[in-house]
Design a protein around this motif. Sequence first.
Motif, PDB file in Angstrom:
ATOM      1  N   ARG A   2      43.508  55.295  41.681  1.00 44.06           N
ATOM      2  CA  ARG A   2      43.991  54.140  41.238  1.00 44.06           C
ATOM      3  C   ARG A   2      43.544  54.781  39.362  1.00 44.06           C
ATOM      4  O   ARG A   2      42.592  55.495  39.571  1.00 44.06           O
ATOM      5  CB  ARG A   2      42.504  53.623  41.017  1.00 44.06           C
ATOM      6  N   ASP A  58      42.248  53.107  36.707  1.00 44.66           N
ATOM      7  CA  ASP A  58      41.319  52.251  35.840  1.00 44.66           C
ATOM      8  C   ASP A  58      40.175  53.453  36.071  1.00 44.66           C
ATOM      9  O   ASP A  58      38.999  53.322  35.255  1.00 44.66           O
ATOM     10  CB  ASP A  58      41.510  51.252  36.941  1.00 44.66           C
ATOM     11  N   PHE A  59      40.215  54.385  37.442  1.00 42.99           N
ATOM     12  CA  PHE A  59      38.435  55.109  37.790  1.00 42.99           C
ATOM     13  C   PHE A  59      38.678  56.002  37.408  1.00 42.99           C
ATOM     14  O   PHE A  59      37.910  57.154  37.706  1.00 42.99           O
ATOM     15  CB  PHE A  59      38.648  54.743  39.219  1.00 42.99           C
ATOM     16  N   ALA A  63      41.362  43.185  36.861  1.00 42.40           N
ATOM     17  CA  ALA A  63      40.978  43.898  35.843  1.00 42.40           C
ATOM     18  C   ALA A  63      40.552  44.983  35.773  1.00 42.40           C
ATOM     19  O   ALA A  63      41.059  46.122  34.796  1.00 42.40           O
ATOM     20  CB  ALA A  63      40.045  42.662  34.609  1.00 42.40           C
ATOM     21  N   GLN A  64      40.235  45.660  36.584  1.00 42.03           N
ATOM     22  CA  GLN A  64      39.861  46.674  36.747  1.00 42.03           C
ATOM     23  C   GLN A  64      40.363  48.037  38.060  1.00 42.03           C
ATOM     24  O   GLN A  64      40.054  48.875  38.148  1.00 42.03           O
ATOM     25  CB  GLN A  64      38.243  46.758  37.349  1.00 42.03           C
ATOM     26  N   HIS A  65      41.636  47.420  38.418  1.00 39.14           N
ATOM     27  CA  HIS A  65      42.463  47.725  39.496  1.00 39.14           C
ATOM     28  C   HIS A  65      43.747  48.037  39.280  1.00 39.14           C
ATOM     29  O   HIS A  65      45.004  48.824  39.897  1.00 39.14           O
ATOM     30  CB  HIS A  65      42.006  47.526  40.836  1.00 39.14           C
ATOM     31  N   GLN A 105      44.784  48.736  35.561  1.00 34.88           N
ATOM     32  CA  GLN A 105      45.166  49.239  34.451  1.00 34.88           C
ATOM     33  C   GLN A 105      45.728  50.141  33.663  1.00 34.88           C
ATOM     34  O   GLN A 105      46.286  51.299  34.518  1.00 34.88           O
ATOM     35  CB  GLN A 105      43.355  49.574  33.469  1.00 34.88           C
ATOM     36  N   PRO A 116      42.323  41.419  29.057  1.00 37.19           N
ATOM     37  CA  PRO A 116      42.463  42.452  31.002  1.00 37.19           C
ATOM     38  C   PRO A 116      43.544  41.735  32.017  1.00 37.19           C
ATOM     39  O   PRO A 116      43.497  40.317  31.398  1.00 37.19           O
ATOM     40  CB  PRO A 116      40.997  42.201  31.342  1.00 37.19           C
TER      41      PRO A 116
END
Length: 325
Positions: free
Chosen positions: A83, A85-86, A127-129, A131, A297
């Motif tokens: 991902r 994002d991370f 939103a967190q996975h 981007q 987001p």
Amino acid sequence: MRQLTYSLAINEALHQMMEKDASVFLIGQGVKSPWYVGNTARNLLERFGAARVIDTPVSENGITGAAVGAAIAGMKPVVVHPRLDFMFYAFDPIINEAANWYYMNGGKASVPMVFWGIINRKGEQAAQHSQAIHGIFAHIPGLKVVMPATAYDAKGLMIAAIQDPNPVVFVDERLLYGFEEPVPEEIYRVEIGKGRIRREGKDATVVAVSLMVHEAMKAAECLASEGMDVEVLDLRTVKPLDKELILNSVRKTGRIVIADMGWKSFGISAEIAALVAEHAFDSLKSPILRVALPDCPAPASRILEKAYYPDENDIIGAVKKVMGK
């Protein structure tokens, strides 16, 4: 020529480069699991063993830092982040260390490695996975950023990234994994920094990247039925940009729409717009328009995703606007 999917083109590039060069290795979370990386790592562990296909704990900073250290010591790591994002957790080793190493050592030492991040667009990833942060990496001196849209380019750019003597950020999009096309079996490179004209046209230019190339092609075909001849450019590399390709097209058509995977503000679309405004302003027949994510987001709702993510219809609308239709 045989057909190969986008994901298996990446897989073949990894197989061929690991066979050719014993210093190449793959490290990251879930390299043994299709849930994490699809079939991009198929049979790598069985063929090359756990010393060169390293499935790690969840520690993005530690994984990436270890890989940067290995590259400094002479290895050629490919560190995968399932991902994108991370990768925020890994900014210190990517930006402070790998990107700066060549400059800090007066050009006498480099960090030959690939930071491979996967965008997970749609699918209620929220939103967190989901981007797309390629614009952030492109802002950093010392990093190259590639975003292949096709299976052919996925293989060729992965090989070019592994062979590059400096760090390359390789960004793919999970929605592209099933796309299939002819891909040569032999080892080949797609030159980093060179885009491609996917469709020639004379009325307007659409500059696109990654998945948006396919949306742009669909839009161009639809617009052709209405008498508008659109040229579609596939960036392939976000940094360094193929500036001449973009400027030559705009000077020919006089109109430009930029379709990006990221947010609209302060991103790749803004950089391309500035490039055209600075170097081809006199050629413009209408204002520059951009198709990109809104400045918020990603939603978790599938219904809201349909409004959030731009597609061919947004590109069609933008082209019609620059054409005065």
